[in-house]
Structure formats: C-alpha cells, structure tokens
Scaffold this motif. Structure first.
Motif, PDB file in Angstrom:
ATOM      1  N   ASN A  83       0.824  -1.210   0.000  1.00 52.22           N
ATOM      2  CA  ASN A  83       0.000   0.000   0.000  1.00 52.22           C
ATOM      3  C   ASN A  83       0.858   1.260   0.000  1.00 52.22           C
ATOM      4  OD1 ASN A  83      -2.729  -0.644  -0.204  1.00 52.22           O
ATOM      5  ND2 ASN A  83      -2.766  -1.371   1.905  1.00 52.22           N
ATOM      6  N   ILE A  84       1.969   1.239   0.724  1.00 51.15           N
ATOM      7  CA  ILE A  84       2.878   2.385   0.726  1.00 51.15           C
ATOM      8  C   ILE A  84       3.458   2.588  -0.665  1.00 51.15           C
ATOM      9  CG2 ILE A  84       5.098   3.224   1.615  1.00 51.15           C
ATOM     10  CD1 ILE A  84       4.336   1.811   4.279  1.00 51.15           C
ATOM     11  N   ILE A  85       3.897   1.503  -1.296  1.00 51.89           N
ATOM     12  CA  ILE A  85       4.450   1.597  -2.652  1.00 51.89           C
ATOM     13  C   ILE A  85       3.369   2.052  -3.630  1.00 51.89           C
ATOM     14  CG2 ILE A  85       5.424   0.236  -4.548  1.00 51.89           C
ATOM     15  CD1 ILE A  85       6.765  -1.497  -2.358  1.00 51.89           C
ATOM     16  N   PHE A  86       2.159   1.528  -3.493  1.00 47.63           N
ATOM     17  CA  PHE A  86       1.045   1.898  -4.360  1.00 47.63           C
ATOM     18  C   PHE A  86       0.756   3.393  -4.263  1.00 47.63           C
ATOM     19  CE2 PHE A  86      -3.646   2.429  -4.624  1.00 47.63           C
ATOM     20  CZ  PHE A  86      -3.796   2.149  -5.968  1.00 47.63           C
ATOM     21  N   ARG A  87       0.707   3.929  -3.028  1.00 48.08           N
ATOM     22  CA  ARG A  87       0.460   5.362  -2.855  1.00 48.08           C
ATOM     23  C   ARG A  87       1.580   6.208  -3.426  1.00 48.08           C
ATOM     24  NH1 ARG A  87      -0.595   4.882   2.867  1.00 48.08           N
ATOM     25  NH2 ARG A  87      -2.393   3.553   2.925  1.00 48.08           N
ATOM     26  N   LEU A  88       2.826   5.753  -3.273  1.00 42.55           N
ATOM     27  CA  LEU A  88       3.963   6.492  -3.818  1.00 42.55           C
ATOM     28  C   LEU A  88       3.895   6.547  -5.343  1.00 42.55           C
ATOM     29  CD1 LEU A  88       6.739   7.884  -3.474  1.00 42.55           C
ATOM     30  CD2 LEU A  88       7.736   5.603  -3.715  1.00 42.55           C
ATOM     31  N   LEU A  89       3.618   5.411  -5.968  1.00 44.94           N
ATOM     32  CA  LEU A  89       3.515   5.380  -7.433  1.00 44.94           C
ATOM     33  C   LEU A  89       2.328   6.200  -7.921  1.00 44.94           C
ATOM     34  CD1 LEU A  89       4.394   1.645  -8.118  1.00 44.94           C
ATOM     35  CD2 LEU A  89       5.836   3.659  -8.506  1.00 44.94           C
ATOM     36  N   LEU A  90       1.249   6.170  -7.190  1.00 47.48           N
ATOM     37  CA  LEU A  90       0.081   6.971  -7.553  1.00 47.48           C
ATOM     38  C   LEU A  90       0.394   8.458  -7.433  1.00 47.48           C
ATOM     39  CD1 LEU A  90      -2.820   6.616  -8.459  1.00 47.48           C
ATOM     40  CD2 LEU A  90      -3.490   6.564  -6.073  1.00 47.48           C
ATOM     41  N   TRP A  91       1.098   8.843  -6.386  1.00 36.49           N
ATOM     42  CA  TRP A  91       1.515  10.232  -6.212  1.00 36.49           C
ATOM     43  C   TRP A  91       2.435  10.660  -7.355  1.00 36.49           C
ATOM     44  CZ3 TRP A  91       6.314  12.485  -5.211  1.00 36.49           C
ATOM     45  CH2 TRP A  91       6.269  13.829  -4.877  1.00 36.49           C
TER      46      TRP A  91
END
Length: 100
Positions: A61-69
């Motif tokens: 989820n942390i990686i997902f949010r970073l990539l989305l950002w």
C-alpha cells in the motif's frame, strides 16, 4: 471518517465552476485527497496467506500510494508544460534539471 472526508471534498469541489482556476484547483485538491484514501486490499486462501500477509500488504500500500503520487505529479507537470507551450512562453529549466 474516510467517507466524511470524501463528502467534504465533494462539497468543496462544487463551490466553483470547473472552468475557472479556482474550480480546477479545488478539483485537483479533491483528486489528491481521494487518491490518498485509496488502498489495496487482499483476501487470500490458506496457503497463499502464508506469503501474502498483512505486513506485506501494508508495504505494498505504501508503494502503491507512492507510485500513484508520482503519476499525479507527472500529470500536473504535463499540464503545466502544455499550458506554458500553448501560451507561447518557453519553459526554461536549469541545465542541472534536464533529463538524461
């Protein structure tokens, strides 16, 4: 709490017309707020749950949010570049920031 945040964002975004600069800024802020609420959720069977567990999903989820950002930043940069080039003004960047 999350649904209240989304409702507040929707109320704020309807305050100004989308065609105006204030409306576009509110819509951009709403998009970022909603994207921050997005999460991946996984339900697995017994054997796969040994590999894909709650700590791994939290890290994903942390990686997902970073990539989305990063994708949202790319979209904003593309929009800024398009607006500056459509106005006839060249966007001048220092040599240190050029892509290699």
């Amino acid at each position: 709490a999350a649904s209240e945040h989304v409702r507040h964002s929707v109320r704020r975004s309807t305050a100004g017309p989308i065609g105006t600069a204030a409306g576009q800024a509110a819509a951009r802020q709403d998009t970022r707020a909603v994207m921050g609420l997005m999460q991946l959720r996984v339900e697995t069977d017994w054997l796969l749950s040994l590999v894909i567990n709650a700590p791994l999903v939290a890290k994903l989820n942390i990686i997902f949010r970073l990539l989305l950002w990063c994708k949202l930043c790319e979209r904003d940069l593309n929009e800024a570049w398009w607006r500056s080039s459509s106005n006839g003004a060249a966007l001048r960047l220092p040599a240190a920031t050029s892509l290699r």
